[in-house]
Scaffold this motif. Sequence first.
Motif, PDB file in Angstrom:
ATOM      1  N   LEU A  23      60.401  44.048  61.227  1.00 53.73           N
ATOM      2  CA  LEU A  23      59.219  43.220  61.448  1.00 53.73           C
ATOM      3  C   LEU A  23      59.253  41.943  60.613  1.00 53.73           C
ATOM      4  O   LEU A  23      58.756  40.898  61.042  1.00 53.73           O
ATOM      5  N   ALA A  24      59.835  42.029  59.426  1.00 54.10           N
ATOM      6  CA  ALA A  24      59.943  40.832  58.582  1.00 54.10           C
ATOM      7  C   ALA A  24      60.816  39.785  59.255  1.00 54.10           C
ATOM      8  O   ALA A  24      60.563  38.578  59.153  1.00 54.10           O
ATOM      9  N   THR A  57      72.074  46.504  49.628  1.00 52.94           N
ATOM     10  CA  THR A  57      71.612  47.889  49.466  1.00 52.94           C
ATOM     11  C   THR A  57      70.179  48.074  49.938  1.00 52.94           C
ATOM     12  O   THR A  57      69.759  49.193  50.219  1.00 52.94           O
ATOM     13  N   ALA A  58      69.411  46.984  50.044  1.00 55.69           N
ATOM     14  CA  ALA A  58      68.022  47.096  50.479  1.00 55.69           C
ATOM     15  C   ALA A  58      67.906  47.290  51.978  1.00 55.69           C
ATOM     16  O   ALA A  58      66.833  47.626  52.492  1.00 55.69           O
ATOM     17  N   GLY A  59      69.004  47.065  52.686  1.00 55.99           N
ATOM     18  CA  GLY A  59      68.989  47.269  54.127  1.00 55.99           C
ATOM     19  C   GLY A  59      68.252  46.194  54.893  1.00 55.99           C
ATOM     20  O   GLY A  59      67.813  46.425  56.028  1.00 55.99           O
ATOM     21  N   THR A  60      68.085  45.007  54.307  1.00 56.15           N
ATOM     22  CA  THR A  60      67.409  43.926  55.006  1.00 56.15           C
ATOM     23  C   THR A  60      68.288  43.402  56.136  1.00 56.15           C
ATOM     24  O   THR A  60      69.494  43.662  56.185  1.00 56.15           O
ATOM     25  N   SER A  61      67.679  42.645  57.021  1.00 55.64           N
ATOM     26  CA  SER A  61      68.399  42.188  58.210  1.00 55.64           C
ATOM     27  C   SER A  61      69.507  41.211  57.847  1.00 55.64           C
ATOM     28  O   SER A  61      69.415  40.462  56.875  1.00 55.64           O
ATOM     29  N   VAL A  62      70.562  41.232  58.658  1.00 58.97           N
ATOM     30  CA  VAL A  62      71.723  40.372  58.481  1.00 58.97           C
ATOM     31  C   VAL A  62      72.007  39.694  59.816  1.00 58.97           C
ATOM     32  O   VAL A  62      71.900  40.324  60.866  1.00 58.97           O
ATOM     33  N   THR A  63      72.367  38.428  59.786  1.00 51.72           N
ATOM     34  CA  THR A  63      72.675  37.706  61.013  1.00 51.72           C
ATOM     35  C   THR A  63      73.864  38.342  61.724  1.00 51.72           C
ATOM     36  O   THR A  63      74.867  38.694  61.104  1.00 51.72           O
ATOM     37  N   LEU A  64      73.741  38.484  63.040  1.00 49.95           N
ATOM     38  CA  LEU A  64      74.831  39.038  63.836  1.00 49.95           C
ATOM     39  C   LEU A  64      75.893  37.973  64.065  1.00 49.95           C
ATOM     40  O   LEU A  64      75.589  36.850  64.436  1.00 49.95           O
ATOM     41  N   LYS A  65      77.157  38.342  63.860  1.00 50.97           N
ATOM     42  CA  LYS A  65      78.253  37.428  64.146  1.00 50.97           C
ATOM     43  C   LYS A  65      78.698  37.557  65.591  1.00 50.97           C
ATOM     44  O   LYS A  65      78.807  36.563  66.307  1.00 50.97           O
ATOM     45  N   GLN A  66      78.929  38.809  66.032  1.00 53.69           N
ATOM     46  CA  GLN A  66      79.327  39.011  67.424  1.00 53.69           C
ATOM     47  C   GLN A  66      79.253  40.487  67.807  1.00 53.69           C
ATOM     48  O   GLN A  66      79.277  41.370  66.952  1.00 53.69           O
ATOM     49  N   PHE A  67      79.158  40.724  69.112  1.00 54.51           N
ATOM     50  CA  PHE A  67      79.288  42.059  69.660  1.00 54.51           C
ATOM     51  C   PHE A  67      80.782  42.358  69.835  1.00 54.51           C
ATOM     52  O   PHE A  67      81.567  41.470  70.153  1.00 54.51           O
ATOM     53  N   VAL A  68      81.160  43.623  69.640  1.00 54.61           N
ATOM     54  CA  VAL A  68      82.552  44.039  69.798  1.00 54.61           C
ATOM     55  C   VAL A  68      82.584  45.188  70.793  1.00 54.61           C
ATOM     56  O   VAL A  68      81.849  46.172  70.655  1.00 54.61           O
ATOM     57  N   ASN A  86      69.462  33.809  67.794  1.00 52.71           N
ATOM     58  CA  ASN A  86      68.439  34.274  66.855  1.00 52.71           C
ATOM     59  C   ASN A  86      68.376  35.800  66.799  1.00 52.71           C
ATOM     60  O   ASN A  86      67.309  36.404  66.755  1.00 52.71           O
ATOM     61  N   LEU A  87      69.565  36.425  66.782  1.00 53.07           N
ATOM     62  CA  LEU A  87      69.631  37.884  66.751  1.00 53.07           C
ATOM     63  C   LEU A  87      70.106  38.353  65.385  1.00 53.07           C
ATOM     64  O   LEU A  87      71.165  37.949  64.907  1.00 53.07           O
ATOM     65  N   SER A  88      69.304  39.209  64.767  1.00 52.39           N
ATOM     66  CA  SER A  88      69.642  39.783  63.465  1.00 52.39           C
ATOM     67  C   SER A  88      69.825  41.288  63.602  1.00 52.39           C
ATOM     68  O   SER A  88      69.322  41.909  64.545  1.00 52.39           O
ATOM     69  N   VAL A  89      70.533  41.853  62.629  1.00 52.52           N
ATOM     70  CA  VAL A  89      70.811  43.290  62.638  1.00 52.52           C
ATOM     71  C   VAL A  89      70.156  43.926  61.412  1.00 52.52           C
ATOM     72  O   VAL A  89      70.344  43.459  60.284  1.00 52.52           O
ATOM     73  N   VAL A  90      69.377  44.967  61.645  1.00 53.85           N
ATOM     74  CA  VAL A  90      68.849  45.785  60.555  1.00 53.85           C
ATOM     75  C   VAL A  90      69.741  47.019  60.439  1.00 53.85           C
ATOM     76  O   VAL A  90      69.836  47.812  61.378  1.00 53.85           O
TER      77      VAL A  90
END
Length: 479
Positions: free
Chosen positions: A135-136, A168-179, A264-268
């Motif tokens: 949600l953040a 370690t906090a598990g916050t969202s990270v920008t997606l580089k690509q789908f594999v 604008n896709l991020s990964v949690v």
Amino acid sequence: MQITPVLLCGGSGTRLWPLSRKSYPKQFVPLMGEETLFQASAKRLSGTGDGFAFGAPVVLTNSDFRFIVTEQLQAAGIDPGAILIEPDGRNTAPAVLVAALRAQAQDPEAVLLVAPSDHVVPDIEAFHAAVARGLAAIAEGQMVTFGITPTHAETAYGYLELSKAPDTAGTSVTLKQFVEKPDAARAAEMLAAGNFKWNAGIFLFRAADIIAAFKAHAPELMEPVAAALDEAEVDLGFLRLAPEPWAQAADISIDYAVMEKAKNLSVVPFDAAWSDLGGWDAVWREAGPDDNGVVVSGAATAIKCSDTLLRSDSDRLEVVGIGLEGIMAVAMNDAVLVADKSRAQDVKLAVQVLKDKGAVQATDFPKVHRPWGWFESLVVGDRFQVKRIMVHPGASLSLQSHVHRSEHWVVVEGTARVSVDGEVKLMTENESVYIPLGAVHRLENPGKMPMVLIEVQTGAYVGEDDIIRYEDVYARGEL
């Protein structure tokens, strides 16, 4: 904040044949315990989390499963929300878009959590915590997908490559690509790298953001999907999407249509246990093998076996394995699968071979579910058929007649109300009635317990399509 869960419920799960089939796929089957995967998914997407509450679920399914969906939601104690009926399966992109368009029309600020209905996520608290972290990200205009931390070098899943290793906090990270699904060597490399996650196909976003993404990356879907929703018809509480415009929508996944192109896709990251139960090897793993690597389920017995799955879902068929290694054997009343466990992903090939040879076991479940209950064929001959029929409390079959067959009913459990050519009577256990060919008749369960009867059909044709309906509380035109 309220989140609207969207459950995608149209897959066939061919890799879990013979338990999962087109007529009754794996999400509706109690694969892991008493609860079905669909019920567990609906419960997981209910209640409250840190800063959010789930609303009533929106379910995308097809006409054959509509009553199963409502029945299983009610049995799980969940009030069914909107159930959208897809005229035919067009993959996940049209399904997600129509859910988003409907949600935005009701609330311009609607937030959706889209998930398959056949996954296993035992730690609901951890999942809700991951949703809260997502949600953040969506507050900043991001769309979120959840990446499962790999536990082994799996070749059956697609992967998400993150722009960096997650903290370690598990916050969202920008997606580089789908594999795409890798080979074994590439899967091992990605496991060691630390910045690759399994693609679970679970998404969190504002309806407005995903609609904007469709307009930018898959505009050809907008018109037919919007028209299918605009022209939809309400049917007994279900919303039937209009078939003609729906058929014009491309058959394409949400990943291919939008997500692989979105900026604008991020990964949690999600570090807790997860499985899509995509094959019998996954069921073996999730069931918790014993010290010899053996899992037994139902009427099954393993003697001096190792690394083996034995399962019987038939109370009339005992499966016994002696000295087996690396084998999976799954039995039902009408079909048995025996395969090397390393070939779990090839089970879908067996389904295709059975289809090609015209075997009904390829697609048809032995127990046929109806809105009023279910039936199963016990014996089928050239001019006769014997069935077991179960009718839910308070339910009734349609008022009907047959052109080619007569029937004889014997009640073996509960109480039945039977109407034959206008004459109505109550029948209890061990009582029987004859239904002559052409007679207009109806079967009801007036009691508070399930009613079971044995039906003997005789005639020149005993197919399910020999039926004329005069009245039906479920508004079915056929079957």
